[in-house]
Design a protein around this motif. Structure first.
Motif, PDB file in Angstrom:
ATOM      1  N   LYS A   1      33.418  35.153  37.122  1.00  0.00           N
ATOM      2  CA  LYS A   1      31.979  35.124  37.444  1.00  0.00           C
ATOM      3  C   LYS A   1      31.348  36.485  37.193  1.00  0.00           C
ATOM      4  N   GLU A   2      32.056  37.542  37.577  1.00  0.00           N
ATOM      5  CA  GLU A   2      31.533  38.889  37.347  1.00  0.00           C
ATOM      6  C   GLU A   2      31.411  39.168  35.857  1.00  0.00           C
ATOM      7  N   LEU A   3      32.438  38.801  35.098  1.00  0.00           N
ATOM      8  CA  LEU A   3      32.410  38.998  33.649  1.00  0.00           C
ATOM      9  C   LEU A   3      31.204  38.314  33.029  1.00  0.00           C
TER      10      LEU A   3
ATOM     11  N   GLY B   1      34.988  40.567  23.845  1.00  0.00           N
ATOM     12  CA  GLY B   1      36.183  39.853  24.261  1.00  0.00           C
ATOM     13  C   GLY B   1      36.684  40.389  25.586  1.00  0.00           C
ATOM     14  N   ALA B   2      37.424  39.553  26.321  1.00  0.00           N
ATOM     15  CA  ALA B   2      37.964  39.977  27.608  1.00  0.00           C
ATOM     16  C   ALA B   2      39.309  39.308  27.862  1.00  0.00           C
ATOM     17  N   LEU B   3      40.260  40.087  28.356  1.00  0.00           N
ATOM     18  CA  LEU B   3      41.519  39.551  28.840  1.00  0.00           C
ATOM     19  C   LEU B   3      41.448  39.534  30.357  1.00  0.00           C
ATOM     20  N   LEU B   4      41.520  38.352  30.908  1.00  0.00           N
ATOM     21  CA  LEU B   4      41.422  38.124  32.345  1.00  0.00           C
ATOM     22  C   LEU B   4      42.851  38.020  32.871  1.00  0.00           C
ATOM     23  N   VAL B   5      43.331  39.077  33.532  1.00  0.00           N
ATOM     24  CA  VAL B   5      44.760  39.219  33.814  1.00  0.00           C
ATOM     25  C   VAL B   5      45.092  38.945  35.290  1.00  0.00           C
TER      26      VAL B   5
ATOM     27  N   LEU C   1      39.746  44.659  29.803  1.00  0.00           N
ATOM     28  CA  LEU C   1      40.808  44.110  30.641  1.00  0.00           C
ATOM     29  C   LEU C   1      40.283  44.052  32.063  1.00  0.00           C
ATOM     30  N   ILE C   2      40.319  42.875  32.676  1.00  0.00           N
ATOM     31  CA  ILE C   2      39.855  42.759  34.053  1.00  0.00           C
ATOM     32  C   ILE C   2      40.855  41.955  34.882  1.00  0.00           C
ATOM     33  N   GLY C   3      40.810  42.163  36.188  1.00  0.00           N
ATOM     34  CA  GLY C   3      41.743  41.500  37.086  1.00  0.00           C
ATOM     35  C   GLY C   3      42.072  42.428  38.243  1.00  0.00           C
TER      36      GLY C   3
END
Length: 217
Positions: A108-110, A87-91, A17-19
């Protein structure tokens, strides 16, 4: 539906989870893994993760969901945080436009820390706060389409689309992995070699899946 023991699964998928801080990443995590929501949740310090096991197309998938602080002072953890993620959830927060504007930087970081095949879903959280909306759904959909990612709006508070968002990204990862395993086995339906492993997926297969379309709000 009854599941097997916690340590008995066919696949283990790490999803991050990122954001920005305050967009609701921790509550999305707790809603999906424990069906809980905290109105006074504090900012995550460092990294935490939780797991949940679900069934996808007859297979048992153990999801290891990682949550990290969105504050800049914790940036040094990124390499370890992203390692092995499929996988990633961009929140972002639908009521705070700056959190949506910062999505491009997070993306971009991901991509700089993960395999190019990582399955990505853009998530607009706090969709229950309709009267405070600051990010149009059309703008988010356009961004997701441009970046070849999935998209969904959620509300961790009201448990809207949280289950669907996590299940969808895990399903898409599984389908890509299954396809690659079958190809590696020469078409044989034996994926035992990948059982219980975090896996790497192929970008061409992910792109092919995304063209079929996915999820709205």
């Amino acid at each position: 539906m009854a599941y097997r023991a916690e340590d008995d699964y066919d696949y283990l998928f790490k999803v991050v989870l990122i954001g920005d801080s305050g967009v609701g990443k921790s509550n999305l995590l707790s809603r999906f893994t424990k069906n809980e929501f905290s109105t006074d949740s504090k900012s995550t310090i460092g990294v935490e993760f939780a797991t949940r096991t679900i069934q996808v197309e007859g297979k048992v998938i153990k999801a290891q969901i990682w949550d990290t602080a969105g504050q800049e002072r914790y940036r040094a953890i990124t390499s370890a945080y992203y390692r092995g993620a499929v996988g990633a959830l961009l929140v972002y927060d639908v009521t705070r436009s700056i959190t949506f504007e910062n999505i491009d930087r997070w993306l971009k970081e991901l991509r700089s820390h993960t395999d190019s095949a990582t399955v990505i879903m853009l998530v607009g959280n706090k969709a229950d706060l309709r009267h405070l909306r600051a990010v149009d759904i059309e703008d988010a959909q356009a961004f997701a389409e441009k970046e070849n990612s999935f998209f969904m709006e959620t509300s961790a508070l009201e448990a809207i689309n949280v289950e669907t968002a996590f299940t969808e990204i895990l399903t898409q990862i599984f389908r890509v992995v299954s396809k690659k395993a079958l190809e590696a086995a020469g078409g044989q339906h034996d994926m035992s070699a990948l059982r219980g492993q975090a896996v790497t997926v192929n970008i061409d297969d992910v792109s092919a899946l995304k063209k079929t379309g996915c999820c709205g709000s």
